[in-house]
Design a protein around this motif. Structure first.
Motif, PDB file in Angstrom:
ATOM      1  N   THR A   1      50.427  95.513 -57.829  1.00  0.00           N
ATOM      2  CA  THR A   1      50.728  95.980 -56.485  1.00  0.00           C
ATOM      3  C   THR A   1      49.461  95.952 -55.643  1.00  0.00           C
ATOM      4  N   VAL A   2      49.611  95.524 -54.381  1.00  0.00           N
ATOM      5  CA  VAL A   2      48.483  95.482 -53.460  1.00  0.00           C
ATOM      6  C   VAL A   2      48.982  95.850 -52.067  1.00  0.00           C
ATOM      7  N   ILE A   3      48.109  96.485 -51.272  1.00  0.00           N
ATOM      8  CA  ILE A   3      48.393  96.763 -49.866  1.00  0.00           C
ATOM      9  C   ILE A   3      47.395  95.972 -49.035  1.00  0.00           C
ATOM     10  N   HIS A   4      47.931  95.181 -48.099  1.00  0.00           N
ATOM     11  CA  HIS A   4      47.084  94.388 -47.204  1.00  0.00           C
ATOM     12  C   HIS A   4      47.090  95.025 -45.819  1.00  0.00           C
ATOM     13  N   ASP A   5      45.904  95.180 -45.221  1.00  0.00           N
ATOM     14  CA  ASP A   5      45.737  95.736 -43.880  1.00  0.00           C
ATOM     15  C   ASP A   5      45.451  94.586 -42.919  1.00  0.00           C
ATOM     16  N   SER A   6      46.356  94.344 -41.988  1.00  0.00           N
ATOM     17  CA  SER A   6      46.155  93.269 -41.014  1.00  0.00           C
ATOM     18  C   SER A   6      45.168  93.679 -39.930  1.00  0.00           C
TER      19      SER A   6
ATOM     20  N   VAL B   1      58.922  89.141 -56.583  1.00  0.00           N
ATOM     21  CA  VAL B   1      58.012  89.604 -55.536  1.00  0.00           C
ATOM     22  C   VAL B   1      58.813  90.418 -54.527  1.00  0.00           C
ATOM     23  N   LYS B   2      58.357  91.658 -54.259  1.00  0.00           N
ATOM     24  CA  LYS B   2      58.982  92.525 -53.267  1.00  0.00           C
ATOM     25  C   LYS B   2      57.922  92.925 -52.244  1.00  0.00           C
ATOM     26  N   VAL B   3      58.356  93.152 -50.996  1.00  0.00           N
ATOM     27  CA  VAL B   3      57.435  93.569 -49.943  1.00  0.00           C
ATOM     28  C   VAL B   3      58.052  94.691 -49.117  1.00  0.00           C
ATOM     29  N   ARG B   4      57.187  95.460 -48.489  1.00  0.00           N
ATOM     30  CA  ARG B   4      57.600  96.460 -47.513  1.00  0.00           C
ATOM     31  C   ARG B   4      56.433  96.672 -46.556  1.00  0.00           C
ATOM     32  N   SER B   5      56.715  97.198 -45.366  1.00  0.00           N
ATOM     33  CA  SER B   5      55.672  97.340 -44.354  1.00  0.00           C
ATOM     34  C   SER B   5      55.586  98.774 -43.842  1.00  0.00           C
ATOM     35  N   SER B   6      54.460  99.055 -43.163  1.00  0.00           N
ATOM     36  CA  SER B   6      54.213 100.383 -42.615  1.00  0.00           C
ATOM     37  C   SER B   6      53.166 100.281 -41.511  1.00  0.00           C
ATOM     38  N   GLU B   7      53.223 101.200 -40.569  1.00  0.00           N
ATOM     39  CA  GLU B   7      52.163 101.304 -39.561  1.00  0.00           C
ATOM     40  C   GLU B   7      51.073 102.276 -40.001  1.00  0.00           C
ATOM     41  N   ASP B   8      51.401 103.200 -40.935  1.00  0.00           N
ATOM     42  CA  ASP B   8      50.471 104.286 -41.273  1.00  0.00           C
ATOM     43  C   ASP B   8      50.242 104.516 -42.768  1.00  0.00           C
ATOM     44  N   LYS B   9      50.806 103.711 -43.639  1.00  0.00           N
ATOM     45  CA  LYS B   9      50.739 103.849 -45.101  1.00  0.00           C
ATOM     46  C   LYS B   9      51.368 105.152 -45.604  1.00  0.00           C
ATOM     47  N   VAL B  10      52.150 105.806 -44.758  1.00  0.00           N
ATOM     48  CA  VAL B  10      52.882 107.012 -45.146  1.00  0.00           C
ATOM     49  C   VAL B  10      54.378 106.727 -45.105  1.00  0.00           C
TER      50      VAL B  10
ATOM     51  N   GLN C   1      52.825  96.032 -48.181  1.00  0.00           N
ATOM     52  CA  GLN C   1      52.643  96.282 -49.607  1.00  0.00           C
ATOM     53  C   GLN C   1      53.438  95.232 -50.369  1.00  0.00           C
ATOM     54  N   ILE C   2      52.785  94.652 -51.362  1.00  0.00           N
ATOM     55  CA  ILE C   2      53.407  93.610 -52.176  1.00  0.00           C
ATOM     56  C   ILE C   2      53.416  94.080 -53.616  1.00  0.00           C
ATOM     57  N   GLU C   3      54.570  93.961 -54.254  1.00  0.00           N
ATOM     58  CA  GLU C   3      54.707  94.327 -55.665  1.00  0.00           C
ATOM     59  C   GLU C   3      55.260  93.125 -56.424  1.00  0.00           C
ATOM     60  N   VAL C   4      54.519  92.701 -57.431  1.00  0.00           N
ATOM     61  CA  VAL C   4      54.949  91.579 -58.267  1.00  0.00           C
ATOM     62  C   VAL C   4      55.287  92.134 -59.648  1.00  0.00           C
ATOM     63  N   SER C   5      56.503  91.859 -60.113  1.00  0.00           N
ATOM     64  CA  SER C   5      56.953  92.310 -61.436  1.00  0.00           C
ATOM     65  C   SER C   5      57.076  91.108 -62.363  1.00  0.00           C
TER      66      SER C   5
ATOM     67  N   SER D   1      54.275  84.906 -71.133  1.00  0.00           N
ATOM     68  CA  SER D   1      54.496  85.666 -69.910  1.00  0.00           C
ATOM     69  C   SER D   1      54.439  84.766 -68.687  1.00  0.00           C
ATOM     70  N   PRO D   2      55.168  85.126 -67.614  1.00  0.00           N
ATOM     71  CA  PRO D   2      54.974  84.405 -66.357  1.00  0.00           C
ATOM     72  C   PRO D   2      53.556  84.667 -65.846  1.00  0.00           C
ATOM     73  N   ILE D   3      53.035  83.730 -65.054  1.00  0.00           N
ATOM     74  CA  ILE D   3      51.672  83.842 -64.524  1.00  0.00           C
ATOM     75  C   ILE D   3      51.714  83.679 -63.010  1.00  0.00           C
ATOM     76  N   LEU D   4      51.060  84.572 -62.285  1.00  0.00           N
ATOM     77  CA  LEU D   4      50.884  84.440 -60.846  1.00  0.00           C
ATOM     78  C   LEU D   4      49.462  83.936 -60.619  1.00  0.00           C
ATOM     79  N   TYR D   5      49.336  82.719 -60.085  1.00  0.00           N
ATOM     80  CA  TYR D   5      48.022  82.118 -59.868  1.00  0.00           C
ATOM     81  C   TYR D   5      47.415  82.535 -58.539  1.00  0.00           C
ATOM     82  N   ASP D   6      48.215  82.560 -57.481  1.00  0.00           N
ATOM     83  CA  ASP D   6      47.716  82.980 -56.169  1.00  0.00           C
ATOM     84  C   ASP D   6      48.895  83.436 -55.321  1.00  0.00           C
ATOM     85  N   LEU D   7      48.575  84.205 -54.276  1.00  0.00           N
ATOM     86  CA  LEU D   7      49.593  84.719 -53.380  1.00  0.00           C
ATOM     87  C   LEU D   7      48.977  84.829 -51.987  1.00  0.00           C
ATOM     88  N   THR D   8      49.691  84.349 -50.965  1.00  0.00           N
ATOM     89  CA  THR D   8      49.206  84.371 -49.590  1.00  0.00           C
ATOM     90  C   THR D   8      50.240  85.056 -48.707  1.00  0.00           C
TER      91      THR D   8
END
Length: 114
Positions: free
Chosen positions: A23-28, A52-61, A85-89, A98-105
């Motif tokens: 899981t990672v959170i990216h700040d634009s 891969v799942k995503v969700r968004s927020s203005e305040d991380k709350v 926020q991106i979550e890869v399962s 196992s599956p492998i994630l090489y990169d994500l943009t």
């Protein structure tokens, strides 16, 4: 007479799954960023899954609902927001690689700029 106890443990083990999450959170750094799509490169052997799942927020709350993403396909229900926020399962049976994630943009539009 010999006593034998069996709770089918061996059967369950032979059908076990190995799972993991990243899981990672990216700040634009821009309020109201329109999130277009997610691109990734992966190896997903037969019998395994990478989700891969995503969700968004203005305040991380306060977060939007999760949206399952497809590689390179436009996000439909993820609203604009400063953060994504991106979550890869990863799931694989014990006997598989196992599956492998090489990169994500993450692709988005911050105040009219890609």
């Amino acid at each position: 007479a010999p006593y034998t106890y069996s709770d089918a443990t061996g059967i369950g083990f032979s059908q076990s799954l190995v799972t993991g999450k990243w899981t990672v959170i990216h700040d634009s750094e821009a309020v109201g960023t329109d999130w277009n799509n997610i691109d990734w490169t992966s190896s997903v052997p037969e019998g395994t899954t990478l989700t891969v799942k995503v969700r968004s927020s203005e305040d991380k709350v306060n977060w939007s609902s999760w949206e399952e993403a497809d590689d390179g396909v436009e996000l439909i229900s993820t609203p604009a927001g400063r953060y994504i926020q991106i979550e890869v399962s990863f799931k694989a049976p014990v006997e598989h690689d196992s599956p492998i994630l090489y990169d994500l943009t993450v692709n988005g539009d911050c105040n009219g700029e890609d």
